[in-house]
Scaffold this active site. Structure first.
Site, PDB file in Angstrom:
ATOM      1  N   MET A  91       0.856  -1.191   0.000  1.00 45.43           N
ATOM      2  CA  MET A  91       0.000   0.000   0.000  1.00 45.43           C
ATOM      3  C   MET A  91       0.883   1.229   0.000  1.00 45.43           C
ATOM      4  SD  MET A  91      -3.073  -0.927  -0.054  1.00 45.43           S
ATOM      5  CE  MET A  91      -3.253  -2.607  -0.555  1.00 45.43           C
ATOM      6  N   CYS A  92       0.638   2.126  -0.915  1.00 46.24           N
ATOM      7  CA  CYS A  92       1.733   3.031  -1.170  1.00 46.24           C
ATOM      8  C   CYS A  92       1.326   4.291  -1.930  1.00 46.24           C
ATOM      9  CB  CYS A  92       2.761   2.309  -2.026  1.00 46.24           C
ATOM     10  SG  CYS A  92       3.145   0.679  -1.402  1.00 46.24           S
ATOM     11  N   GLY A  93       2.352   5.107  -2.173  1.00 48.60           N
ATOM     12  CA  GLY A  93       2.210   6.246  -3.064  1.00 48.60           C
ATOM     13  C   GLY A  93       3.202   6.117  -4.213  1.00 48.60           C
TER      14      GLY A  93
END
Lengths: 441, 228, 295
Positions: C1-3
């Site tokens: 889960m990230c940018g």
């Protein structure tokens, strides 16, 4: 002439009576079995753990005289107004719709008298519940039935439901019989239709989005309310860590014995990990992040006695939550309705078709006649009594282990009766200093 | 009089507190927010008559759970704009990202550009007018209210729809499970006319097609099991 | 889960500003990924192959590393070390032997290629950016990532971007649900991964398809059929970058294009400081659709 010995008729263990009956039911109806409650299969549980008690090496506290505190504060990380509870046992989320109005009122009355909180469910907040609950946790669910900012603001805490132990990864199904005019009105649905609940939230997916959702909820409620995140017992280490990273004040962890109002039996029995197996990984995640006791952990799923409460706390939980046990305390599955259970093709203790709305005890129903059978004042009193017993039992065990607060119970107070429990709880097998998977062995 | 708040000078918490207090005061005040720079949760939780104009693009959940207030975004809006709106009007001059108007109970969400996927997901009474196109899975499980689209709709429009009404002027890439085209009756023309007027949309109600629930999934039927 | 962030410059005169622009974009994605951050930057080509390595003890590990390597591969070697990372440039053709030598010495291989350099570490994006002087880096394009770890450890090797072939790298927002199975399938073909991370499997899948003769576009199309779960992928190549989202497309993605650049990000916020953003064409990539930009 002597008779030739015959083989006894022999039932298959694989194709047992129960299995064959289910095959016939499926063949006749073409739909999976939907029911309420939690897993009924036997799984390793708190019963397989024992407290060792104080003796020579440690000193016990005197019962009734020497104080053993049971108070819990939930939501100390970010919320301006954390929840202060007198006892480490809360009432889990159960929806109005699955439960009747009087049942919700009884839960509120009992919990308030005992000094703890109740929780709404998938169906919005009712006056019965808000009015009778001193501390009410408002569930924020994928369906958002009845969700509105006014109720959000008059809640004492907000619980974002990501999953539940009976069905991690699944939604729900409430059959049309229970969608009465009032229930339908609160959910903005037509009367009498099957109501399908979503398994994911409609406007975020994953912890990176959830963090932003939490920001919005805090902005709307002036950063006052604790934000709980409820997860089903799936991958407790990662799920707990991600709940913390998303910004939770409290993590609610529901093991596979945790109940539901209605979902597929195959889901209830075959998805999720036993409550006992979930606690240590979750606590480990909190400890690894330096957040144990800072983000509180509430454990649920099969809590029945003060011993269960004490053992969950010893493994690292800050509080526990009860659902099924609370319904039984109110009068669910009571033997006094046995003849009526028989008419429904079941028996006391086994009745689980809560979604059909024909509960003889008047708890899991919307039928006005059946509802009248539950006196919310008397039922609330029963719940209060039961909560008090859970607390007294938990206190007794904590004192016996020499603790002046139930939160000082620790894994080292426990031993395990079986290899399975030893492995899952990471406490030594009785009589040894070893458990399966212990480092260094 | 109009008040101006600059996001580069003032924290989100202070901006929202100011707006929330002004809405509560019921004074019909006007606020302009400058330099939003895609910030999240702007102007959310307003509970009263207030006019807010945001000069630029916003992030997630702008005007979330709005009641009575009028919020205008002079740019594009990120995911979940006006989510769970109860009443009031939210206008997006640019495009809206996914989940626009999700679970909204009331009010008008007016999107002048396009909306991406899941527009009106699980809507519960809100009216949404999109002047451009909408993305896939829009109006998924939509329960109540009206979704009006002047452009085209993406895949699986209205999947598992309940009683929301969907009006689309352009093409529909595909309909979701249990969503069908329905007859446009005079009462629908009336509803649509009023919504188009309110949204300042240059279109005639007669140009639209109506879609709604076939109601086949309302009560379980083994012959529809493949639709689940 | 990230940018995720990505920037592809259309004009050469902007090349010196690439690192600066990308760093601001990366830092705005901190909330989505506070655990670790990384960047792949496609900079100047030197005629040789650049190998980026990492060590937790750079002072000792990087001392005389160029001379030691030179002795093994018999060719000119240059070294540029920045914090825990070093970029070694070796003559084309000697790269395999060089990587074997470097791995033998216990160095972690971040990636290699004619123009790509990869910098990634655990820590907040702003600290990672400062440690590597990302702002000072120039180049034609770059992609960056901020990570909130899901199911694998927070380590340097678990950070994105992942590179599994020369000048190729991948960043990902989401969570794959069949990566263990795919890892076994790839291993049978002799394609191995260096971490437990799901994204690295995605990267290895794409490289393996390209090695088998697929175009980048075909390899990205293949992810839609062969990878399960939720993903927004951005993949970098020597000439540009590609974007693909899974068919459900829940994880956010937004793109912006002007005459000067094409930009990608998980959220619009990352674009706020880009020049001319108010006049840019801004849109969201469609689900199950492959996009790429190449020079």
């Amino acid at each position: 002439m002597e008779k030739t010995p015959q083989t006894e008729p022999r039932q298959s263990w694989t194709f047992s009576k129960d299995v064959n009956a289910e095959i016939r039911r499926a063949a006749a109806t073409g739909i999976y079995d939907i029911r309420g409650g939690g897993a009924k299969r036997r799984v390793p549980h708190f019963d397989d753990l024992l407290f060792m008690g104080a003796s020579m090496s440690r000193y016990p506290l005197e019962g009734y005289r020497e104080k053993c505190d049971t108070s819990v504060t939930l939501g100390t990380r970010f919320a301006k107004k954390p929840i202060e509870l007198k006892i480490p046992v809360t009432i889990a989320g159960m929806s109005f719709g699955s439960l009747s109005g009087p049942a919700k009122e009884a839960l509120g009355r009992g919990a308030t008298l005992a000094g703890t909180s109740t929780t709404t469910g998938d169906g919005g907040m009712t006056e019965e519940e808000r009015g009778h609950s001193e501390k009410l946790v408002y569930q924020y669910l994928p369906s958002r039935y009845g969700m509105n900012p006014d109720d959000l603001r008059r809640a004492d805490a907000i619980e974002i439901v990501v999953g539940q132990g009976a069905k991690p990864g699944g939604g729900g199904m409430l059959l049309g019989q229970k969608i009465t005019e009032r229930v339908a009105g609160m959910r903005d649905l037509p009367v009498g239709i099957d109501q399908r609940s979503a398994c994911r939230h409609p406007d975020w997916t994953g912890p990176d989005d959830l963090e932003i959702k939490i920001l919005e909820i805090r902005e709307i409620t002036n950063w006052e309310k604790p934000i709980y995140i409820k997860i089903g017992g799936a991958r407790p280490y990662y799920d707990t860590a991600l709940a913390v990273k998303s910004g939770a004040d409290v993590v609610v962890l529901d093991g596979m014995q945790g109940g539901t109002a209605a979902t597929q039996d195959v889901f209830i029995e075959h998805v999720g990990q036993p409550t006992l197996a979930c606690i240590r990984p979750a606590v480990q995640a909190l400890q690894d992040l330096g957040m144990h006791r800072k983000v509180q952990l509430v454990v649920s799923g099969g809590i029945r006695t003060g011993a269960d409460v004490a053992k969950a706390l010893a493994l690292g939980a800050d509080a526990v939550s009860i659902g099924t046990a609370a319904l039984i305390a109110l009068g669910d599955n009571d033997p006094k309705w046995e003849s009526e259970y028989q008419k429904l093709g079941t028996t006391t203790g086994a009745y689980d078709d809560w979604h059909e709305g024909r509960d003889p005890a008047g708890i899991t129903t919307q039928d006005p006649e059946l509802m009248k059978r539950l006196d919310p004042v008397a039922a609330g009193r029963r719940l209060q009594n039961y909560l008090n017993v859970l607390t007294l039992e938990c206190q007794t065990l904590a004192r016996a282990c020499g603790h002046n607060h139930v939160h000082n119970l620790e894994p080292e107070d426990l031993c395990a009766l079986t290899m399975e429990a030893a492995a899952m709880a990471q406490v030594p097998l009785a009589g040894t200093n070893w458990y399966p998977g212990k480092p260094g062995f | 009089m109009t008040n101006t708040l600059d996001m580069t000078q003032t924290e989100l918490r202070d901006i929202n507190s100011t707006l929330q207090a002004a809405a509560k005061a019921q004074a019909n005040a006007e606020y302009i927010i400058t330099n939003p720079r895609g910030s999240h949760a702007m102007a959310c939780g307003l509970d009263g008559p207030l006019d807010v104009t945001i000069q630029g693009s916003t992030g997630y959940y702008c005007a979330g759970m709005n009641k009575e207030a009028t919020v205008t975004v002079k740019g594009s809006a990120g995911p979940g704009v006006a989510e769970n709106m109860m009443s009031g009007t939210v206008t997006i001059e640019g495009d809206a990202s996914q989940y626009a108007g999700a679970t909204g109970h009331g009010g008008l969400l007016n999107i002048k550009g396009n909306a991406s996927s899941r527009c009106g997901i699980s809507m519960k009474g809100i009216d949404i007018v999109v002047h451009g196109n909408i993305g896939h899975m829009s109006a998924f499980m939509a329960q109540k209210g009206n979704l009006v689209v002047l452009g085209n709709a993406g895949d699986a429009l209205g999947d598992s729809l309940y009683e929301a009404r969907l009006f689309v002027r352009g093409t529909v890439k595909s309909l979701g499970a249990d969503c069908i085209e329905k007859e446009m009756r005079p009462e629908h023309i009336e509803i649509l006319k009023e919504l188009l007027e309110k949204a300042g949309a240059d279109a005639k109600p007669e140009e639209f097609k109506r879609y709604g629930s076939a109601r086949k999934l309302y009560n379980f039927n083994i012959d529809h099991a493949d639709e689940y | 889960m990230c940018g995720i962030v990505g920037l592809f410059l259309k004009k050469d005169e902007l090349r010196p500003k690439l690192g600066d622009m990308l760093t601001d974009m990366l830092i705005t994605m901190t909330d989505r990924g506070p655990d670790s951050a990384g960047i792949a930057i496609y900079g100047d080509e030197t005629g040789g192959i650049k190998i980026t390595v990492q060590s937790d003890t750079p002072e000792t590990a990087f001392a005389d590393l160029d001379a030691d390597l030179c002795a093994v591969i018999d060719g000119p070697v240059t070294i540029k070390s920045i914090s825990t990372h070093a970029v070694l440039t070796v003559p084309a053709g000697s790269e395999k032997a060089a990587i074997a030598f470097l791995e033998d010495k216990g160095l972690r291989i971040m990636g290699s290629g004619e123009s790509m350099e990869i910098y990634k570490e655990i820590g907040l994006p702003k600290d990672v950016a400062a440690r590597f002087n990302l702002r000072e880096m120039g180049g034609s394009h770059g992609i960056g990532h901020t990570r909130m770890a899901t199911e694998s450890a927070v380590t340097t090797m678990g950070a994105h971007p992942f590179s599994t072939a020369d000048d190729q790298c991948l960043v990902h927002n989401g969570s794959l649900s069949n990566h263990n199975q795919m890892r076994r399938v790839l291993a049978k073909k002799g394609v191995f991964t260096r971490s437990e991370n799901d994204t690295e499997v995605g990267a290895a899948y794409i490289s393996s398809r390209i090695a088998d003769g697929a175009t980048l576009g075909e390899a990205l199309e293949g992810t839609l059929k062969d990878l399960d779960g939720f993903f927004t992928f951005v993949t970098g190549t020597k000439n540009g970058f590609g974007v693909v989202r899974d068919p459900i497309a829940c994880k956010p993605a937004v793109m912006a294009e002007t005459d000067d650049y094409v930009a990608f990000a998980s959220e619009y916020r990352a674009f706020a400081d880009l020049p001319g953003i108010d006049a840019a064409r801004v849109w969201e990539p469609e689900p199950a659709t492959v996009y790429f930009w190449e020079r």
